[in-house]
Scaffold this motif. Structure first.
Motif, PDB file in Angstrom:
ATOM      1  N   THR A  28       0.842  -1.193   0.000  1.00 46.72           N
ATOM      2  CA  THR A  28       0.000   0.000   0.000  1.00 46.72           C
ATOM      3  C   THR A  28       0.877   1.241   0.000  1.00 46.72           C
ATOM      4  OG1 THR A  28      -1.706  -1.165   1.255  1.00 46.72           O
ATOM      5  CG2 THR A  28      -1.809   1.238   1.244  1.00 46.72           C
ATOM      6  N   ASP A  30       0.199   4.199   0.709  1.00 44.99           N
ATOM      7  CA  ASP A  30      -0.096   5.162   1.777  1.00 44.99           C
ATOM      8  C   ASP A  30       1.010   5.223   2.821  1.00 44.99           C
ATOM      9  OD1 ASP A  30      -3.737   4.912   2.081  1.00 44.99           O
ATOM     10  OD2 ASP A  30      -2.430   5.867   0.607  1.00 44.99           O
ATOM     11  N   SER A  53       4.636  10.432   2.890  1.00 48.40           N
ATOM     12  CA  SER A  53       3.614   9.387   3.019  1.00 48.40           C
ATOM     13  C   SER A  53       2.247   9.984   3.360  1.00 48.40           C
ATOM     14  CB  SER A  53       4.026   8.362   4.067  1.00 48.40           C
ATOM     15  OG  SER A  53       4.250   8.990   5.314  1.00 48.40           O
ATOM     16  N   ARG A  72      -1.419  12.049  -4.836  1.00 45.60           N
ATOM     17  CA  ARG A  72      -1.669  10.658  -4.453  1.00 45.60           C
ATOM     18  C   ARG A  72      -3.166  10.381  -4.504  1.00 45.60           C
ATOM     19  NH1 ARG A  72       2.886   9.341  -0.461  1.00 45.60           N
ATOM     20  NH2 ARG A  72       1.852   7.311  -0.470  1.00 45.60           N
ATOM     21  N   ASP A  73      -3.518   9.164  -4.879  1.00 48.01           N
ATOM     22  CA  ASP A  73      -4.903   8.688  -4.837  1.00 48.01           C
ATOM     23  C   ASP A  73      -4.896   7.380  -4.063  1.00 48.01           C
ATOM     24  OD1 ASP A  73      -7.434   7.575  -5.262  1.00 48.01           O
ATOM     25  OD2 ASP A  73      -7.609   8.459  -7.248  1.00 48.01           O
ATOM     26  N   SER A  74      -5.244   7.451  -2.789  1.00 50.26           N
ATOM     27  CA  SER A  74      -5.191   6.256  -1.938  1.00 50.26           C
ATOM     28  C   SER A  74      -6.150   5.172  -2.411  1.00 50.26           C
ATOM     29  CB  SER A  74      -5.519   6.648  -0.497  1.00 50.26           C
ATOM     30  OG  SER A  74      -4.554   7.533   0.014  1.00 50.26           O
ATOM     31  N   ASN A  77      -4.500   3.414  -5.042  1.00 47.87           N
ATOM     32  CA  ASN A  77      -3.128   2.997  -4.728  1.00 47.87           C
ATOM     33  C   ASN A  77      -2.165   3.450  -5.825  1.00 47.87           C
ATOM     34  OD1 ASN A  77      -1.415   1.829  -2.806  1.00 47.87           O
ATOM     35  ND2 ASN A  77      -1.419  -0.161  -3.840  1.00 47.87           N
TER      36      ASN A  77
END
Length: 124
Positions: A28, A30, A53, A72-74, A77
């Motif tokens: 992941t 993140d 992060s 970022r696009d959690s 992922n």
């Protein structure tokens, strides 16, 4: 198996835009700082844009400030590099990398995992 895969490279005219994607499998994103690096023929690999992060800290190379944006696009992922107002000197192989570093100095030795790279060519 931890893997990073870049996509979105290609040929673009000066002044144009591209968006690179860095998708992770096996872990992941993140929990990792992410960096975009590039390497042109005969030159050293340089940090282009890096993000912590948490996403709260970013660092950009002076040559791309105001033109490139890392995000970022959690849910997906995935980490992106939006590149606008591109110049011929942006031509290089672009790599994404993930690391457990708490700092965001945007240097290659901060990052443990690397993708295979995607070619970006800016030319008319």
């Amino acid at each position: 198996q931890l893997q990073l895969v870049e996509s979105g490279g290609g040929l673009v005219q000066p002044g144009g835009s591209l968006r690179l994607s860095c998708a992770a499998s096996g872990f992941t994103l993140d929990y990792y700082a992410i960096g975009w690096f590039r390497q042109a023929p005969g030159k050293e690999r340089e940090g282009v844009a890096c993000i912590s992060s948490s996403g709260g800290r970013t660092k950009y190379a002076d040559s791309v400030k105001g033109r490139f944006t890392i995000s970022r696009d959690s849910a997906k992922n995935t980490v992106y590099l939006q590149m606008n107002s591109q110049k011929p000197e942006d031509t290089a192989v672009y790599y994404c990398a993930a690391g457990t570093t708490a700092q965001v100095m945007c240097v290659p030795w901060e990052y443990e995992y690397w993708g295979q790279g995607t070619q970006v060519t800016v030319s008319s």
